[in-house]
Design a protein around this motif. Structure first.
Motif, PDB file in Angstrom:
ATOM      1  N   LEU B  60       0.994  -1.116   0.017  1.00 28.52           N
ATOM      2  CA  LEU B  60      -0.228  -0.447  -0.184  1.00 28.52           C
ATOM      3  C   LEU B  60       0.904   0.950   0.137  1.00 28.52           C
ATOM      4  O   LEU B  60       0.419   2.727  -0.583  1.00 28.52           O
ATOM      5  CB  LEU B  60      -0.746   0.178   1.212  1.00 28.52           C
ATOM      6  CG  LEU B  60      -2.181  -1.106   1.228  1.00 28.52           C
ATOM      7  CD1 LEU B  60      -2.471  -0.507   2.572  1.00 28.52           C
ATOM      8  CD2 LEU B  60      -2.844  -1.531  -0.378  1.00 28.52           C
ATOM      9  N   GLY B  61       1.726   0.965   1.063  1.00 27.23           N
ATOM     10  CA  GLY B  61       2.424   2.805   0.806  1.00 27.23           C
ATOM     11  C   GLY B  61       4.191   1.866   1.411  1.00 27.23           C
ATOM     12  O   GLY B  61       3.905   0.881   1.961  1.00 27.23           O
ATOM     13  N   ALA B  62       4.847   3.363   1.577  1.00 29.03           N
ATOM     14  CA  ALA B  62       6.225   3.004   2.122  1.00 29.03           C
ATOM     15  C   ALA B  62       5.978   4.791   3.178  1.00 29.03           C
ATOM     16  O   ALA B  62       5.653   5.614   2.624  1.00 29.03           O
ATOM     17  CB  ALA B  62       7.706   2.758   1.698  1.00 29.03           C
ATOM     18  N   ARG B 128      10.077   1.523   5.664  1.00 34.60           N
ATOM     19  CA  ARG B 128       8.509   0.618   6.224  1.00 34.60           C
ATOM     20  C   ARG B 128       7.856   0.537   4.911  1.00 34.60           C
ATOM     21  O   ARG B 128       7.252   1.635   4.612  1.00 34.60           O
ATOM     22  CB  ARG B 128       8.144   1.371   7.336  1.00 34.60           C
ATOM     23  CG  ARG B 128       7.239   0.883   7.929  1.00 34.60           C
ATOM     24  CD  ARG B 128       6.470   1.616   9.449  1.00 34.60           C
ATOM     25  NE  ARG B 128       5.559   0.918  10.585  1.00 34.60           N
ATOM     26  CZ  ARG B 128       5.511   0.036  11.406  1.00 34.60           C
ATOM     27  NH1 ARG B 128       7.547  -0.486  10.972  1.00 34.60           N
ATOM     28  NH2 ARG B 128       5.005  -0.303  11.805  1.00 34.60           N
ATOM     29  N   LEU B 129       7.460  -0.708   4.636  1.00 31.54           N
ATOM     30  CA  LEU B 129       6.771  -1.393   4.125  1.00 31.54           C
ATOM     31  C   LEU B 129       4.991  -1.625   5.192  1.00 31.54           C
ATOM     32  O   LEU B 129       5.147  -2.552   5.648  1.00 31.54           O
ATOM     33  CB  LEU B 129       7.444  -2.119   3.320  1.00 31.54           C
ATOM     34  CG  LEU B 129       8.773  -2.077   2.506  1.00 31.54           C
ATOM     35  CD1 LEU B 129       8.783  -2.868   1.918  1.00 31.54           C
ATOM     36  CD2 LEU B 129       7.632  -1.084   2.069  1.00 31.54           C
ATOM     37  N   ARG B 130       4.039  -0.920   3.753  1.00 26.11           N
ATOM     38  CA  ARG B 130       2.864  -1.109   4.816  1.00 26.11           C
ATOM     39  C   ARG B 130       1.958  -2.506   3.316  1.00 26.11           C
ATOM     40  O   ARG B 130       1.888  -1.925   2.206  1.00 26.11           O
ATOM     41  CB  ARG B 130       1.721  -0.340   4.765  1.00 26.11           C
ATOM     42  CG  ARG B 130       2.365   1.139   6.624  1.00 26.11           C
ATOM     43  CD  ARG B 130       1.516   2.097   6.739  1.00 26.11           C
ATOM     44  NE  ARG B 130       1.544   3.393   4.951  1.00 26.11           N
ATOM     45  CZ  ARG B 130       0.713   3.203   4.310  1.00 26.11           C
ATOM     46  NH1 ARG B 130      -0.479   2.701   4.562  1.00 26.11           N
ATOM     47  NH2 ARG B 130       0.765   4.445   3.450  1.00 26.11           N
ATOM     48  N   PHE B 131       0.684  -2.900   4.508  1.00 27.14           N
ATOM     49  CA  PHE B 131       0.762  -4.344   3.119  1.00 27.14           C
ATOM     50  C   PHE B 131      -0.478  -4.060   3.343  1.00 27.14           C
ATOM     51  O   PHE B 131      -1.433  -3.704   4.238  1.00 27.14           O
ATOM     52  CB  PHE B 131       1.592  -5.579   3.145  1.00 27.14           C
ATOM     53  CG  PHE B 131       2.235  -5.613   2.660  1.00 27.14           C
ATOM     54  CD1 PHE B 131       3.562  -5.762   3.994  1.00 27.14           C
ATOM     55  CD2 PHE B 131       3.135  -5.148   2.021  1.00 27.14           C
ATOM     56  CE1 PHE B 131       5.085  -5.470   3.815  1.00 27.14           C
ATOM     57  CE2 PHE B 131       4.518  -5.372   1.178  1.00 27.14           C
ATOM     58  CZ  PHE B 131       5.185  -5.449   3.261  1.00 27.14           C
ATOM     59  N   GLU B 132      -1.531  -4.709   2.812  1.00 26.25           N
ATOM     60  CA  GLU B 132      -2.966  -4.296   2.517  1.00 26.25           C
ATOM     61  C   GLU B 132      -3.097  -5.544   3.751  1.00 26.25           C
ATOM     62  O   GLU B 132      -4.674  -5.862   4.697  1.00 26.25           O
ATOM     63  CB  GLU B 132      -3.475  -4.540   1.656  1.00 26.25           C
ATOM     64  CG  GLU B 132      -5.431  -4.632   1.439  1.00 26.25           C
ATOM     65  CD  GLU B 132      -5.809  -4.991   0.048  1.00 26.25           C
ATOM     66  OE1 GLU B 132      -5.694  -5.412  -0.502  1.00 26.25           O
ATOM     67  OE2 GLU B 132      -7.525  -5.181   0.498  1.00 26.25           O
ATOM     68  N   HIS B 133      -2.562  -6.970   3.764  1.00 28.37           N
ATOM     69  CA  HIS B 133      -3.109  -8.191   4.863  1.00 28.37           C
ATOM     70  C   HIS B 133      -2.214  -7.973   5.730  1.00 28.37           C
ATOM     71  O   HIS B 133      -1.897  -8.144   6.993  1.00 28.37           O
ATOM     72  CB  HIS B 133      -3.595  -8.965   3.676  1.00 28.37           C
ATOM     73  CG  HIS B 133      -4.455  -8.683   2.757  1.00 28.37           C
ATOM     74  ND1 HIS B 133      -6.157  -8.916   3.808  1.00 28.37           N
ATOM     75  CD2 HIS B 133      -4.380  -9.064   1.932  1.00 28.37           C
ATOM     76  CE1 HIS B 133      -6.835  -8.988   2.631  1.00 28.37           C
ATOM     77  NE2 HIS B 133      -5.971  -8.767   1.661  1.00 28.37           N
ATOM     78  N   ALA B 134      -0.362  -8.475   5.410  1.00 26.53           N
ATOM     79  CA  ALA B 134       0.783  -8.668   6.274  1.00 26.53           C
ATOM     80  C   ALA B 134       0.983  -7.338   6.876  1.00 26.53           C
ATOM     81  O   ALA B 134       0.433  -6.386   6.475  1.00 26.53           O
ATOM     82  CB  ALA B 134       1.801  -8.780   4.752  1.00 26.53           C
ATOM     83  N   THR B 135       1.664  -8.065   8.234  1.00 17.92           N
ATOM     84  CA  THR B 135       1.812  -6.644   8.848  1.00 17.92           C
ATOM     85  C   THR B 135       2.715  -5.524   8.482  1.00 17.92           C
ATOM     86  O   THR B 135       3.629  -6.295   6.986  1.00 17.92           O
ATOM     87  CB  THR B 135       2.613  -7.542  10.257  1.00 17.92           C
ATOM     88  OG1 THR B 135       3.506  -8.674  10.175  1.00 17.92           O
ATOM     89  CG2 THR B 135       1.196  -8.000  11.188  1.00 17.92           C
ATOM     90  N   PRO B 136       3.291  -4.530   8.875  1.00 17.13           N
ATOM     91  CA  PRO B 136       4.135  -3.749   8.162  1.00 17.13           C
ATOM     92  C   PRO B 136       5.691  -4.375   8.698  1.00 17.13           C
ATOM     93  O   PRO B 136       5.754  -5.141   9.711  1.00 17.13           O
ATOM     94  CB  PRO B 136       3.745  -2.385   9.125  1.00 17.13           C
ATOM     95  CG  PRO B 136       2.542  -1.933   9.382  1.00 17.13           C
ATOM     96  CD  PRO B 136       2.537  -3.891   9.432  1.00 17.13           C
TER      97      PRO B 136
END
Lengths: 218, 146
Positions: B60-62, B128-136
């Motif tokens: 989703l973002g970083a 820091r990477l953000r995902f829809e399902h997985a934890t950051p």
């Protein structure tokens, strides 16, 4: 397929296929882009008008701009690129690959000059542009058009173009032709490298072009 | 007959061993994170990396520390009808299960916007990477350059 003694039919069938296969292979090889007789990896443009009639201001921080003409020194080559310093990916990648290619050339790198034209005149002042280029290739020519018309004239000569857009929020997006041009001492574009040309291919092409005096090329 | 069943067994075992090394469902493996060193007056940088998700997910973002950049955005390089290259922000990147998604020069990158100072060779950046399902996840991108 086991050969049966005296199986002339089998051999006949194989030889009937051989000719079409050979023709197909030949057509495939022949259809591969013919870069140049010298085996250059870049694209050799044909019928392009010389660009040495065009000049742009070469800027130096704290000093007056000097006109720079698009032609290499005698016996040398001039690499020309249109880009901007706020470019996070395409421009730094190309310049880094060029730097690596020049490093591979060794002493011959002195015969290659680099000129970078900013397409983002408003943000790329002399103070921003010159150090940016120097960090990739010391001695690069930082070219900053005086206005949009100057830029358009220079781009037209190279058949390049660019666009700088500012949205309502003030966010700026830039798009630009990302080809690297190699110009000879007579202002003729000898070669074009599309984005993604590896530093190895660049070094290869530079060696070929420098070995054969550009003036003798058609 | 015996020979062929042994072969099948060996191949299956090897396949199991190889498949067993993939990321677990719900996790994303990030590797080869790097950034190019930036010139002294550059205001933008780019981080490249590889992502493999164990299950269908979406990046989703970083984010990066303030000391590195004002913000980080996901971008991709695009070509217009005149062949001009530019870039545009992307609203997330799909990570199909088991597939390696590459962020590489000329393609996608994590753009670092408004650098307060140049990125130096050897510097390590926490992304820091953000995902829809997985934890950051936070990965370290190493800055490359002469």
């Amino acid at each position: 397929m086991r050969k049966r003694p005296g199986d002339r039919n089998g051999m006949w069938r194989a030889s009937r296929l051989a000719l079409p296969i050979a023709m197909l292979l030949g057509a495939t090889v022949g259809c591969a882009p013919e870069r140049s007789g010298s085996g250059l990896r870049g694209f050799v443009p044909k019928g392009h008008a010389p660009v040495d009639g065009v000049s742009l201001p070469e800027v130096h921080p704290g000093a007056a701009a000097v006109p720079f003409r698009f032609a290499a020194r005698p016996g040398g080559l001039l690499f020309v690129y249109f880009g901007y310093t706020s470019c996070p990916d395409v421009c730094p990648t190309t310049l880094a690959d060029l730097r690596a290619a020049l490093h591979e050339l060794g002493a011959d790198a002195a015969r290659v000059e680099v000129a970078f034209v900013t397409v983002d005149v408003r943000r790329d002042s002399a103070e921003v542009l010159a150090p940016y280029l120097a960090s990739f290739v010391p001695g690069s020519h930082a070219l900053r058009p005086r206005n949009d018309e100057d830029l358009a004239n220079a781009e037209r000569a190279f058949e390049a173009s660019s666009q700088v857009r500012r949205d309502a929020a003030g966010k700026i997006t830039v798009s630009h032709t990302s080809i690297g041009y190699l110009v000879d001492e007579r202002g003729r574009i000898q070669l074009e490298w599309s984005f993604g040309t590896s530093s190895k291919d660049m070094a290869h092409d530079l060696r070929v072009l420098l070995r054969e005096p550009p003036a003798s090329r058609p | 007959m015996r020979r062929s069943s042994c072969t099948v067994g060996a191949v299956t075992l090897m396949a199991w061993l190889v498949c067993g090394c993939g990321p677990r469902a719900g996790t994303v493996r990030v590797s080869d994170a790097w950034a190019r060193a930036t010139p002294p007056t550059a205001t933008m940088g780019a981080v490249y990396l590889r992502l493999t998700s164990g299950s269908d997910d979406r990046l989703l973002g970083a984010g990066v520390p303030d000391t590195v950049a004002a913000r980080a955005e996901l971008h991709e390089v695009v070509r217009d009808t005149l062949g001009r290259m530019g870039m545009q922000p992307v609203d997330g990147v799909a990570l199909p299960a088991g597939r390696t998604v590459r962020f590489a020069p000329g393609g996608r990158h994590v753009m670092l916007v408004d650098l307060p100072r140049p990125l130096s060779p050897g510097e390590r950046i926490a992304v820091r990477l953000r995902f829809e399902h997985a934890t950051p996840e936070t990965v370290i991108a190493v800055v490359r350059g002469p």
